[in-house]
Design a protein around this motif. Structure first.
Motif, PDB file in Angstrom:
ATOM      1  N   ILE A  47      97.425  45.037  -4.456  1.00 23.19           N
ATOM      2  CA  ILE A  47      98.388  45.819  -5.407  1.00 23.19           C
ATOM      3  C   ILE A  47      99.077  46.692  -4.614  1.00 23.19           C
ATOM      4  CG2 ILE A  47      98.366  47.636  -7.292  1.00 23.19           C
ATOM      5  CD1 ILE A  47      95.653  46.301  -8.259  1.00 23.19           C
ATOM      6  N   GLN A  48      98.386  47.539  -3.404  1.00 25.80           N
ATOM      7  CA  GLN A  48      99.280  48.446  -2.826  1.00 25.80           C
ATOM      8  C   GLN A  48     100.534  47.959  -1.990  1.00 25.80           C
ATOM      9  OE1 GLN A  48      96.344  50.474  -0.363  1.00 25.80           O
ATOM     10  NE2 GLN A  48      95.635  51.968  -2.189  1.00 25.80           N
ATOM     11  N   ALA A  49     100.034  46.825  -1.401  1.00 28.52           N
ATOM     12  CA  ALA A  49     101.250  45.846  -0.682  1.00 28.52           C
ATOM     13  C   ALA A  49     102.147  45.339  -1.417  1.00 28.52           C
ATOM     14  CB  ALA A  49     100.452  44.732   0.044  1.00 28.52           C
ATOM     15  N   LEU A  50     101.974  45.007  -2.469  1.00 30.40           N
ATOM     16  CA  LEU A  50     102.844  44.554  -3.487  1.00 30.40           C
ATOM     17  C   LEU A  50     104.023  45.403  -3.791  1.00 30.40           C
ATOM     18  CD1 LEU A  50     100.951  41.888  -5.354  1.00 30.40           C
ATOM     19  CD2 LEU A  50     102.778  41.532  -3.844  1.00 30.40           C
ATOM     20  N   LYS A  51     103.329  46.606  -4.024  1.00 28.24           N
ATOM     21  CA  LYS A  51     104.197  47.746  -4.683  1.00 28.24           C
ATOM     22  C   LYS A  51     105.099  48.234  -3.464  1.00 28.24           C
ATOM     23  CE  LYS A  51     101.235  49.942  -8.150  1.00 28.24           C
ATOM     24  NZ  LYS A  51     100.584  50.995  -8.769  1.00 28.24           N
ATOM     25  N   GLY A  52     104.384  48.504  -2.306  1.00 25.99           N
ATOM     26  CA  GLY A  52     105.289  48.825  -1.051  1.00 25.99           C
ATOM     27  C   GLY A  52     106.302  47.727  -0.707  1.00 25.99           C
ATOM     28  N   GLN A  53     106.147  46.657  -1.119  1.00 20.76           N
ATOM     29  CA  GLN A  53     107.136  45.453  -0.704  1.00 20.76           C
ATOM     30  C   GLN A  53     108.218  45.443  -1.568  1.00 20.76           C
ATOM     31  OE1 GLN A  53     107.291  43.766   2.256  1.00 20.76           O
ATOM     32  NE2 GLN A  53     108.956  42.645   1.598  1.00 20.76           N
ATOM     33  N   PHE A  54     107.849  45.207  -2.948  1.00 15.61           N
ATOM     34  CA  PHE A  54     108.806  44.790  -4.128  1.00 15.61           C
ATOM     35  C   PHE A  54     109.256  45.897  -5.141  1.00 15.61           C
ATOM     36  CE2 PHE A  54     106.167  41.037  -2.909  1.00 15.61           C
ATOM     37  CZ  PHE A  54     107.207  40.316  -1.878  1.00 15.61           C
ATOM     38  N   GLY A  55     108.469  47.143  -5.161  1.00 23.23           N
ATOM     39  CA  GLY A  55     108.707  48.071  -5.965  1.00 23.23           C
ATOM     40  C   GLY A  55     107.955  47.734  -7.301  1.00 23.23           C
ATOM     41  N   TYR A  56     107.834  48.623  -8.319  1.00 16.08           N
ATOM     42  CA  TYR A  56     106.978  48.612  -9.312  1.00 16.08           C
ATOM     43  C   TYR A  56     107.100  47.439 -10.238  1.00 16.08           C
ATOM     44  CZ  TYR A  56     104.352  50.030 -13.554  1.00 16.08           C
ATOM     45  OH  TYR A  56     103.759  49.789 -14.704  1.00 16.08           O
ATOM     46  N   PHE A  57     108.210  47.128 -10.871  1.00 16.65           N
ATOM     47  CA  PHE A  57     108.243  46.097 -11.967  1.00 16.65           C
ATOM     48  C   PHE A  57     108.279  44.687 -11.264  1.00 16.65           C
ATOM     49  CE2 PHE A  57     110.851  49.604 -13.879  1.00 16.65           C
ATOM     50  CZ  PHE A  57     110.092  49.844 -15.026  1.00 16.65           C
ATOM     51  N   ARG A  58     108.803  44.456 -10.332  1.00 15.45           N
ATOM     52  CA  ARG A  58     108.493  43.176  -9.776  1.00 15.45           C
ATOM     53  C   ARG A  58     107.092  42.919  -9.280  1.00 15.45           C
ATOM     54  NH1 ARG A  58     113.447  42.265  -5.901  1.00 15.45           N
ATOM     55  NH2 ARG A  58     114.265  41.780  -7.663  1.00 15.45           N
ATOM     56  N   ALA A  59     106.461  44.330  -8.369  1.00 10.30           N
ATOM     57  CA  ALA A  59     105.049  44.041  -7.839  1.00 10.30           C
ATOM     58  C   ALA A  59     104.318  43.864  -9.086  1.00 10.30           C
ATOM     59  CB  ALA A  59     104.687  45.248  -7.487  1.00 10.30           C
ATOM     60  N   LYS A  60     104.552  44.207 -10.429  1.00 11.51           N
ATOM     61  CA  LYS A  60     103.621  43.947 -11.792  1.00 11.51           C
ATOM     62  C   LYS A  60     103.882  42.457 -11.929  1.00 11.51           C
ATOM     63  CE  LYS A  60     103.114  45.442 -16.438  1.00 11.51           C
ATOM     64  NZ  LYS A  60     103.612  46.511 -17.588  1.00 11.51           N
ATOM     65  N   ARG A  61     104.957  41.925 -11.841  1.00 14.79           N
ATOM     66  CA  ARG A  61     105.089  40.722 -12.093  1.00 14.79           C
ATOM     67  C   ARG A  61     104.274  39.614 -11.138  1.00 14.79           C
ATOM     68  NH1 ARG A  61     111.008  38.317 -11.676  1.00 14.79           N
ATOM     69  NH2 ARG A  61     111.216  39.890 -13.193  1.00 14.79           N
ATOM     70  N   ALA A  62     104.625  40.191  -9.830  1.00 15.75           N
ATOM     71  CA  ALA A  62     103.677  39.428  -8.799  1.00 15.75           C
ATOM     72  C   ALA A  62     102.311  39.355  -8.992  1.00 15.75           C
ATOM     73  CB  ALA A  62     104.199  40.129  -7.308  1.00 15.75           C
ATOM     74  N   TYR A  63     101.880  40.601  -9.583  1.00 15.34           N
ATOM     75  CA  TYR A  63     100.232  40.724  -9.626  1.00 15.34           C
ATOM     76  C   TYR A  63      99.800  40.019 -10.861  1.00 15.34           C
ATOM     77  CZ  TYR A  63      95.671  42.598  -9.248  1.00 15.34           C
ATOM     78  OH  TYR A  63      94.393  42.816  -8.740  1.00 15.34           O
TER      79      TYR A  63
END
Length: 248
Positions: free
Chosen positions: A68-84
């Motif tokens: 979760i932390q890596a996705l947020k750091g890489q893609f930002g909140y909204f894209r990270a949410k979709r990725a998760y």
């Protein structure tokens, strides 16, 4: 045959060719926007994340927090949410394929931008400060399929602090991996640039220029976290400056 109210055959052929040409352009435009859309390339990236996260065993709660932390750091909140969301759907899927995921990413990203995305896979693999033999083999496979040169992969790994399972019996490697101050050594700077300790200054400059083309924030493709790329670029620049003072 041409009747009085029919267009000449050549005109008809030209009209057909023009229509096909126009259709080809529209198809190319649609394909371009489809491939450029984050929904197209985000899924295969998450597939690789799932594969590296479960390379050794089941994905633990700690692993998921790191992801979760890596996705947020890489893609930002909204894209990270979709990725998760993708991650939750895929984490138990046994049919995920490294080859298929990398093939999709190769349609969108050049090797330079794929290298920046490879950083997130490495970050998750070594989040426990340990790189198992299985994780190492999978990272090398992913790098190869994303057309990332072995020296560049070596540079990516050198910018992380961890212990290699494949080198755990080497005292020097163990010390280097877990001692923060070792990053100040010149041998560490060579590794950050992905070259051997015997490299000439010309080889140092070449390695730096190649990595700068990958990590300079102005060179990074939209959708890839520029702040993360900037941080990696700073590490590469520091290594170059230190070796420049020593060798230049």
């Amino acid at each position: 045959m041409n009747g009085p109210n029919l267009p000449p055959e050549r005109s008809l052929v030209a009209a057909v060719v023009a229509a096909l040409f126009a259709a080809g352009i529209i198809s190319a435009i649609i394909t371009f926007f489809t491939l450029s859309s984050s929904s197209y390339w985000l899924k295969p990236i998450v597939e690789l994340i799932v594969l590296i996260a479960r390379a050794d065993s089941k994905i633990t709660q700690k692993d998921q927090r790191v992801i979760i932390q890596a996705l947020k750091g890489q893609f930002g909140y909204f894209r990270a949410k979709r990725a998760y969301n993708y991650f939750h759907k895929m984490k138990d899927n046994k049919e995920l394929s490294t080859s298929k995921a990398c093939a999709k990413l190769n349609q969108v990203f050049e090797a330079s931008n794929a290298t920046v995305l490879l950083d997130i896979v490495v970050k998750i693999a070594v989040s426990d400060q340990y790189l198992s033999i299985k994780e190492e083999a999978l990272i090398k496979e992913i790098a190869s399929k994303l057309r990332v040169h072995s020296s560049v992969l070596h540079s990516v790994l050198a910018r992380r602090n961890f212990i290699w399972e494949s080198k755990r019996h080497t005292r020097q490697e163990r010390t280097k991996s877990i001692t923060p101050s070792s990053s100040a050594s010149f041998s560490r700077y060579y590794e950050v640039l992905g070259i051997s300790k015997n490299s000439s200054f010309e080889e140092v400059k070449k390695a730096y220029r190649n990595l700068a083309k990958i990590y300079h924030p102005d060179k990074v493709m939209n959708g890839v976290n520029k702040a993360m790329a900037k941080k990696q670029f700073q590490a590469i620049s520091e290594a170059y400056q230190e070796l420049k003072q020593k060798l230049g």
